[in-house]
Scaffold this motif. Structure first.
Motif: not given
Length: 528
Positions: A456-460, A469-472
């Protein structure tokens, strides 16, 4: 036919100008409900970049975060790809013009919807303020309506030029740029000459200022007290018809009290009972120094954090053109080379920062090694959106496994792009990023977490979740040679300007995925 294919068919017809009225109506309906479709059709800003690529000497198109090599290797293939792109751009240009002309009367020009300001005053100074049912930060515009200050002290500057210091608890109703109603509480006003006529009402009186300084205190039990510190005001009893010569003329050093029954009496003027501009400034300085000390204490504890790859506190070192790395990692490349940009003050007047203004301003760094997970956090102040992309930290190039591009897009999102394939376009992880007019010139913290274990990538933003977002596809990240606040593409590519316009005064890079509570702690310890 599924909706995707139908939309593609409509777009093709739109670009060629062959849609009939029914098809136009169908496309228009689809555009209203699909932001992605609108972007696909109307993102005409990319035309300029595409045309520059066509005009380049070697007719090659360089990949970027959103553009990838498509295998045009031979001169013939490259020439075919170039003419295909030119034809597509021309079709989009014609289609967009046709759409605008079709939907716009011939005697009008299509215009972008303007940003509206409903405020009539600006919140300029804030000390420990808390509002009932509202959130207002320093720099926000304040619209007409009731404002109930539960605690703290604030200063408001009305668009007319009058300034008001409001002390809690207080209930102020803003009426216009030149008028308000104080229902309860204490305020001090400074009214310059060009704001003459500034009016403040209470239940008992109407005060019309003629260019002066005054204090006013309203109590539901005792009524209204007016203190004139400088100049002159006119005081009228509420409910009386206002005619020339009526009311009280109060001069500097005079005071008046009107009780709930309308009985008036003379009172002694006492400036010390009201917050002065010098006192609110002193409180701000004390609070600023306290916040700076809290941040210094918290960052000193990070020095022993083994997860910390690089720590840039943006405090000056002996070499004014070097941004010193304060982590335990000793790699020489982690010390940044400041190019063009200039030193200035940061979140607090006593803290350093770097100001990036010109297209060439940047900081060069080199971060060694590979990381399966990565966290980056930066304190920044955005002063303007000059370009389509605004760089935070970008690896050199865009065709190397694990290269990292962290940037803000003017169209309203922040993204982390990690290169992993020339054919797979699922490398971008985006989150919505809204900038209100009052956000420009205000310090904020942005953070992004690339978690290889959970894919996952998470923004704050300011410790709050923007999106995840889930990373393929997950690959080891390798920042390597990179730039803060800018990006240098290969020499043979179109050099789209991506410089950041604003200030930075802290950046942290961890080779680990920090949990949400640690992101919040970083924000809380550093908020200005």
């Amino acid at each position: 036919m599924n909706s995707t294919n139908r939309h593609l068919e409509l777009i093709n017809g739109y670009c060629s100008g062959s849609l009939d009225e029914q098809a136009f109506a169908e496309l228009e309906t689809a555009l209203r409900g699909d932001q992605g479709l609108r972007r696909q059709l109307l993102e005409h800003r990319m035309l300029d970049s595409g045309l520059r690529g066509i005009a380049s000497a070697d007719l090659r198109i360089s990949p970027s975060s959103d553009e990838h090599k498509q295998g045009a290797n031979t001169p013939l293939q490259r020439r075919f790809a170039t003419w295909a792109l030119a034809a597509a751009i021309a079709a989009l240009s014609v289609g967009f013009t046709f759409w605008v002309l079709r939907r716009t009367p011939s005697n009008r020009i299509a215009r972008v919807q303007p940003i509206l300001d409903h405020g009539v005053a600006v919140l300029t100074k804030v000390v420990d303020a808390k509002w009932q049912g509202r959130v207002a930060r320093q720099g926000d515009s304040m619209a007409p309506g009731p404002w109930n200050l539960l605690s703290g002290v604030v200063e408001l500057e009305f668009y007319s030029g009058a300034s008001v210091i409001l002390e809690a608890p207080a209930r102020l109703e803003i009426v216009s740029a030149n008028r308000g109603i104080l229902h309860a509480g204490k305020m001090r006003a400074q009214v310059p000459l060009h704001a003459q006529g500034f009016t403040m009402n209470t239940n008992e009186v109407q005060l019309v200022d003629l260019g002066t300084s005054f204090g006013m205190q309203v109590s539901p039990d005792t009524g209204t007290a007016v203190h004139v510190f400088d100049g002159m005001v006119e005081l009228f009893e509420t409910g009386r018809e206002r005619r020339l010569g009526e009311g009280y003329e109060l001069f500097a050093g005079e005071g008046r009290h009107v009780d709930r029954m309308g009985e008036a009496s003379t009172i002694e003027v006492s400036p010390a009972e009201f917050m002065s501009p010098a006192e609110i400034e002193r409180r701000l300085q004390v609070r600023s120094q306290r916040r700076h000390e809290i941040w210094q204490s918290s960052t000193s504890e990070l020095r022993d954090d083994d997860r910390l790859l690089a720590r840039y506190d943006f405090e000056r070192s002996d070499d004014a053109r070097t941004l010193a790395n304060r982590s335990r990692r000793m790699h020489d490349g982690l010390n940044g080379a400041i190019i063009g940009a200039r030193w200035c003050y940061g979140r607090w007047p006593t803290k350093g920062a770097i100001d990036f203004k010109r297209p060439g301003d940047r900081i060069r760094i080199e971060v060694p090694g590979k990381s399966s997970s990565l966290t980056m956090a930066a304190w920044l102040r955005i002063d303007g959106f000059d370009n389509q992309f605004h760089s935070l930290l970008l690896s050199d190039g865009w065709d190397r496994l694990g290269a990292v591009h962290w940037q803000i897009h003017r169209d309203g999102f922040v993204e982390l792009a990690v290169w992993h394939s020339a054919v797979d376009r699922t490398n971008n992880s985006r989150a919505s990023f809204e900038m209100r007019p009052s956000d420009f010139g205000r310090w904020m913290q942005l953070a992004v977490v690339y978690d290889g274990e959970s894919s996952t990538v998470t923004h704050y933003r300011d410790g709050e979740l923007l999106g995840s977002a889930l990373l393929p596809t997950v690959v080891p990240l390798e920042i390597a040679k990179a730039e803060i606040a800018n990006w240098t593409p290969p020499l043979d590519s179109s050099r789209q300007v991506r410089h950041f316009n604003g200030r930075m005064d802290e950046m942290l890079i961890f080779d680990s995925a920090l949990p949400a509570n640690e992101i919040v702690a970083l924000y809380e310890n550093g908020k200005p």
